[in-house]
Design an enzyme around this catalytic site. Structure first.
Site, short mmCIF file in Angstrom:
data_model
loop_
_atom_site.label_atom_id
_atom_site.label_comp_id
_atom_site.label_asym_id
_atom_site.label_seq_id
_atom_site.Cartn_x
_atom_site.Cartn_y
_atom_site.Cartn_z
N GLY A 144 10.41 52.89 -30.72
CA GLY A 144 9.79 53.88 -31.58
C GLY A 144 10.55 55.17 -31.75
N ASP A 145 11.50 55.44 -30.84
CA ASP A 145 12.32 56.66 -30.94
C ASP A 145 13.68 56.40 -30.30
OD1 ASP A 145 12.89 59.31 -31.64
OD2 ASP A 145 12.10 60.11 -29.77
N LEU A 146 14.31 55.32 -30.72
CA LEU A 146 15.51 54.85 -30.04
C LEU A 146 16.76 55.55 -30.59
CD1 LEU A 146 16.25 52.86 -27.78
CD2 LEU A 146 16.84 51.21 -29.55
#
Length: 304
Positions: free
Chosen positions: A196-198
């Protein structure tokens, strides 16, 4: 005695008000309780604290771990995401108590950010290798995780806030991103649990497996969605180079080639997510993040 930096305390008070004040008063007791319960010695917190209190700790056997606690919506989604990934492409969850939103995690060593890799093609390939390890079928129990559709509600919420308008975000680009987000969400491939926030600072070097991810948001969606964060980070770095457009196009081409995704879909997700990120910034601060909008315009000018 535990160290609670003044800057962190002030941030928590600003973000959470009286709830933050109460939590800060309890924090030393929370830390002392779990230092004893988990038989660890907690060290000085990391220097870049924001929404959570994060500190290294040492277990009785000498092994090094990381402790994290806070008031954010990362709990319980993040520890449950760590349980789902089970160390595959991700730091491992070692202990978790939902009642106090506190967890103990594997400490990655040497723990250098992927951001230190100067060869951008090599860095993107490293990120791809982590993505492939993360994406595996969802278990039946994934009720705690939001979907990318849930995240996309931010478009409607901003319109509601501005009586149907788009506030400080130019209407033309907002409308396009909102449409793209809806179309892409409606035509997704089989969903998996995504980080989700890589982005680069959430991928660290590890003796266990070269590169591993940390700090998952835990969101359900198609794998192509995951590429958005690595493309738009970090805006200041991207915008400071001589040809940010060429870098972005090359990244899209490389991600498409190595992951087997459609280039246009990667580009469309990147644009929609970049605007979503600007929306979140407006929600948090009430102000427009001009660097973010500049990158949105850069993406919008690219034709795939």
């Amino acid at each position: 005695m535990f160290s609670i930096p003044e800057k962190f305390a002030n941030f928590m008070l600003t973000q959470f008000g009286e709830e933050g004040r109460t939590w800060l008063k309890r924090l030393p007791t929370i830390l002392a309780t779990y230092e004893e319960r988990w038989n660890v010695t907690i060290g000085e917190p990391v220097p870049n604290l924001s929404f959570n209190y994060v500190a290294p700790a040492v277990r009785a056997d000498g092994s090094e771990v990381m402790l994290k606690t806070g008031l954010t919506d990362e709990f319980p989604a993040q520890p449950q995401a760590l349980q789902h990934f089970d160390g595959k492409g991700m730091a491992q969850l070692l202990a978790y108590d939902e009642s106090e939103a506190i967890m103990l995690m594997e400490r990655l060593k040497p723990g250098l950010s992927l951001r230190v890799v100067e060869d951008d093609e090599r860095a993107i390939s490293a990120a791809v290798s982590v993505m492939r390890k993360l994406w595996h079928p969802l278990s039946e129990q994934h009720y705690a995780f939001p979907t990318i559709g849930d995240w996309g509600q931010a478009f409607a919420e901003l319109r509601e806030q501005y009586q149907g308008g788009t506030g400080p975000i130019p209407a033309q680009i907002f409308d396009k991103a909102e449409r793209l987000y809806q179309e892409l969400s409606a035509s997704m491939a089989e969903p998996v649990l995504l980080h989700g926030d890589l982005h680069q600072d959430n991928i660290l070097s590890s003796e266990r497996d070269t590169w591993l991810a940390v700090d998952p948001k835990g969101v359900i969606g198609e794998p192509a969605f995951e590429t958005g964060a690595i493309l738009r980070n970090f805006w200041p770095d991207i915008l400071s180079i001589s040809d940010p457009r060429a870098l972005t196009v090359r990244r899209i081409d490389q991600l498409a080639a190595e992951l087997g995704f459609d280039k246009e879909r990667i580009h469309s997700w990147a644009l929609a997510q970049a605007v979503l990120s600007v929306i979140w910034s407006v929600e948090d601060t009430g102000k427009l993040e001009y660097e973010g909008l500049y990158f949105v315009n850069l993406l919008n000018a690219i034709k795939m």
